[in-house]
Scaffold this motif. Sequence first.
Motif, short mmCIF file in Angstrom:
data_model
loop_
_atom_site.label_atom_id
_atom_site.label_comp_id
_atom_site.label_asym_id
_atom_site.label_seq_id
_atom_site.Cartn_x
_atom_site.Cartn_y
_atom_site.Cartn_z
N ALA A 1 -55.64 -10.98 -17.13
CA ALA A 1 -55.50 -12.46 -17.53
C ALA A 1 -55.95 -12.54 -18.82
CB ALA A 1 -56.61 -13.05 -16.69
N LEU A 2 -56.79 -11.76 -19.59
CA LEU A 2 -57.06 -11.68 -20.85
C LEU A 2 -55.89 -11.26 -21.91
CD1 LEU A 2 -60.62 -10.35 -21.12
CD2 LEU A 2 -60.16 -12.41 -21.54
N GLN A 3 -55.16 -10.47 -21.50
CA GLN A 3 -53.99 -9.87 -22.07
C GLN A 3 -52.80 -10.94 -21.79
OE1 GLN A 3 -53.07 -6.56 -19.55
NE2 GLN A 3 -54.08 -5.08 -20.92
N LEU A 4 -52.74 -11.80 -20.95
CA LEU A 4 -51.90 -13.10 -20.88
C LEU A 4 -52.31 -13.82 -21.84
CD1 LEU A 4 -51.38 -13.19 -16.99
CD2 LEU A 4 -49.71 -12.66 -18.52
N LEU A 5 -53.74 -14.18 -21.78
CA LEU A 5 -54.20 -15.11 -22.86
C LEU A 5 -53.84 -14.75 -24.28
CD1 LEU A 5 -55.88 -17.39 -23.57
CD2 LEU A 5 -57.96 -15.89 -23.57
N ASP A 6 -53.99 -13.62 -24.48
CA ASP A 6 -53.59 -13.04 -25.92
C ASP A 6 -52.29 -13.33 -26.28
OD1 ASP A 6 -54.26 -11.80 -28.00
OD2 ASP A 6 -54.21 -9.73 -27.35
N THR A 7 -51.36 -12.93 -25.15
CA THR A 7 -49.98 -13.38 -25.50
C THR A 7 -49.73 -14.64 -25.63
OG1 THR A 7 -49.52 -11.32 -24.33
CG2 THR A 7 -47.64 -12.80 -24.45
N CYS A 8 -50.32 -15.51 -24.97
CA CYS A 8 -50.18 -17.01 -25.01
C CYS A 8 -50.26 -17.57 -26.11
CB CYS A 8 -50.62 -17.57 -23.84
SG CYS A 8 -50.68 -19.50 -23.70
N LEU A 9 -51.52 -17.12 -26.88
CA LEU A 9 -52.04 -17.63 -28.07
C LEU A 9 -51.09 -17.20 -29.14
CD1 LEU A 9 -56.00 -16.90 -27.72
CD2 LEU A 9 -54.75 -18.71 -27.26
N LEU A 10 -50.36 -16.28 -29.07
CA LEU A 10 -49.43 -16.10 -30.48
C LEU A 10 -48.28 -17.09 -30.16
CD1 LEU A 10 -48.73 -12.39 -29.49
CD2 LEU A 10 -50.13 -13.31 -31.43
N ASP A 11 -48.04 -18.01 -29.13
CA ASP A 11 -47.23 -18.94 -29.12
C ASP A 11 -47.64 -20.33 -29.31
OD1 ASP A 11 -45.10 -16.98 -28.43
OD2 ASP A 11 -45.59 -17.10 -26.46
N VAL A 12 -49.02 -20.33 -29.66
CA VAL A 12 -49.67 -21.71 -29.96
C VAL A 12 -50.10 -21.80 -31.37
CG1 VAL A 12 -51.67 -23.28 -29.18
CG2 VAL A 12 -50.56 -21.84 -27.53
N ASP B 1 -51.94 -32.29 -26.15
CA ASP B 1 -50.59 -31.98 -25.37
C ASP B 1 -50.35 -30.37 -25.50
OD1 ASP B 1 -50.60 -34.37 -24.95
OD2 ASP B 1 -49.25 -35.18 -26.39
N ALA B 2 -50.62 -29.88 -26.70
CA ALA B 2 -50.23 -28.57 -27.02
C ALA B 2 -50.98 -27.48 -26.07
CB ALA B 2 -50.41 -28.05 -28.47
N ALA B 3 -52.32 -28.00 -25.91
CA ALA B 3 -52.94 -26.93 -25.15
C ALA B 3 -52.55 -27.05 -23.52
CB ALA B 3 -54.59 -27.33 -25.31
N THR B 4 -52.42 -28.55 -23.28
CA THR B 4 -51.96 -28.74 -21.87
C THR B 4 -50.52 -27.84 -21.57
OG1 THR B 4 -52.85 -30.76 -21.87
CG2 THR B 4 -51.18 -30.36 -20.24
N MET B 5 -49.62 -27.92 -22.71
CA MET B 5 -48.34 -27.21 -22.37
C MET B 5 -48.63 -25.71 -22.13
SD MET B 5 -45.04 -27.34 -24.62
CE MET B 5 -44.99 -29.17 -24.60
N ALA B 6 -49.54 -25.32 -23.00
CA ALA B 6 -49.82 -23.65 -23.17
C ALA B 6 -50.46 -23.29 -21.42
CB ALA B 6 -50.59 -23.30 -23.93
N LEU B 7 -51.53 -24.12 -21.19
CA LEU B 7 -52.03 -24.00 -19.99
C LEU B 7 -51.17 -24.05 -18.70
CD1 LEU B 7 -55.66 -25.52 -20.73
CD2 LEU B 7 -55.04 -23.01 -20.17
N GLY B 8 -50.24 -24.85 -18.80
CA GLY B 8 -49.24 -25.23 -18.07
C GLY B 8 -48.27 -24.02 -17.63
N MET B 9 -48.36 -23.02 -18.62
CA MET B 9 -47.38 -22.05 -18.42
C MET B 9 -48.16 -20.86 -17.97
SD MET B 9 -44.85 -22.23 -21.65
CE MET B 9 -44.05 -20.50 -21.21
#
Length: 566
Positions: A248-259, A515-523
């Motif tokens: 999950a931490l790795q997924l978070l790390d990857t996700c933050l790159l797109d935010v 909205d940006a956080a909501t969109m990122a968390l939705g994925m």
Amino acid sequence: MQHIRIDTHDAQAIDLSELKRKLALVAAGMDARFVRAGTTLATAIETIDRIIHSIEGVTGALDESVAGIAVSSLTDVAGQLEALPAVQADRDQDMARIGAASRVLRDHVMDMRQALRVLHIYGMNIKIAASGEAAFVGFVNDMGQRLATGEEHLEGFLAKLKELSGSVGSVQQAGRLLAAEAIKILPAVPRRLVRDAGALNAHLGDVAAMARQVAEIARTVQGRVATMLGALQVGDSTRQRLEHVVSALQLLDTCLLDVPDVSAQVEVTAVIYRLLAALLETSAADFDRDAVLLVASLKALQPDTAALLELIDDDAGRGGRPFLIQIEEAVGEVAVITVQLQEADQRSASMLCLITDTVDELTRRLTQLQRVQFNVQDIATNTRLLCRRHGDLGKAVSVVAGEVDIYAHSLGNAMRGIGRPIAELAETNGALATKRADAADGDMGGKLAQALVVIREGCQRTDLAVREGGDDARQLIELLAIAGDEIGAELQLGATMRQAAIVLSAAPPFGALSDAATMALGMLLPQIGALYTMAQEREVHAANVPPGFAVASAVVEEDEDDDGLF
């Protein structure tokens, strides 16, 4: 063991990569730690199997159908020894009857022998009185042949009686030797054998009871250890949950790159950290509960394993050797008498055959002698009739022929006297045969040897089981202690997971999401939810995400319930 420490000081500045590395190390080490404990418990189960197998071997060697024979043999031999004087007295009486019948027979045979000799003499007198008259000489020659046949049968009579007399003497000699040895051991040895049989029977009962207790305790311990072996899945489940947090931490790390928005990154991070902290806290609580219970369960086996060892050691103290030594001493004391008893039995058995042969032969020869006697009487009668035709010569011969007739009747009386002792011999022989058929097996030496074999085998198996069982019981205690220490040493893992949870909980709380956080968390949240393999993870997920992001817990067939490990 060296544990990973996560520093909670200045938790505001979280080094995500360092946290991931440390949690990954903890997860990676979980398998090795608990596999080692599992191997130890599996070895413990194998050790218990050996104990049970050894005890079953003792139970088989001392089974009533096997060891009971030894007890019965000792009791039977004791009974035979005590009955020996009465048996020998009865045998002496039978020998006396046979001896008396033989002597009567011999007396009658000697009378018949004397009669035949006198008849020979009268035959010569007839020849002399007849002055060589051919008719008379022919009668005398015929009578001489008949008398010779009779003498031949009488010699056969005497030879058979001599053989029978020798056999009676042999049996009586064996009886005297047997009586002399019996005085030396009676009544002490048979009484000791009875005591030994009783003590052996009690010992067999004690050993059988011990074996049942040991087997019962061993199977109870084995069942509990097997349950604990299954409970070691706490290590595997905890490893999986840690791996899910790391992923999950790795997924978070990857996700933050797109935010691109920094404030949105902070919001997403706060939500995920809170979720992962809850997951870690729950995992730590479950791990602590199950690991502590596992260690406590292992310690709870100590009374059973101690009782197991105590039972085995107690039996080692008792052992079966004293019985073996006592019985071997008793066997040594009756060794001479068992040989002599066997010799007496063999001689008695031989006598039965000899008496049967003697009766048959004497009966046959008596029939032949009766024919001789009838023939001689006929010759005497014919001679007297012939005398009437020869005047004065005939008168002289007639006087001698009359004497021949008298002695022929005397021979007949002696023959009739023989019939009675022959019948006495046949009757005694039948009684002896009946007694022998009704008597118990007289092979005392064989019975004692058989008892020794059974007892020796039982002692050897018991000694082996006690020696190996004691070693195995000590190894079992040591293995369970090692397993307890290994699992107890891992209790620090719960604290490590809590430290990581504290670090993650230090992230600033989040308010209304952009909205940006909501969109990122939705994925991101569905991706994290897809990692879970346990129902509890889904429940924690649903309880610790913002409203609107909760996901329904999917049913997973492989592991619906990660609680209730015992």
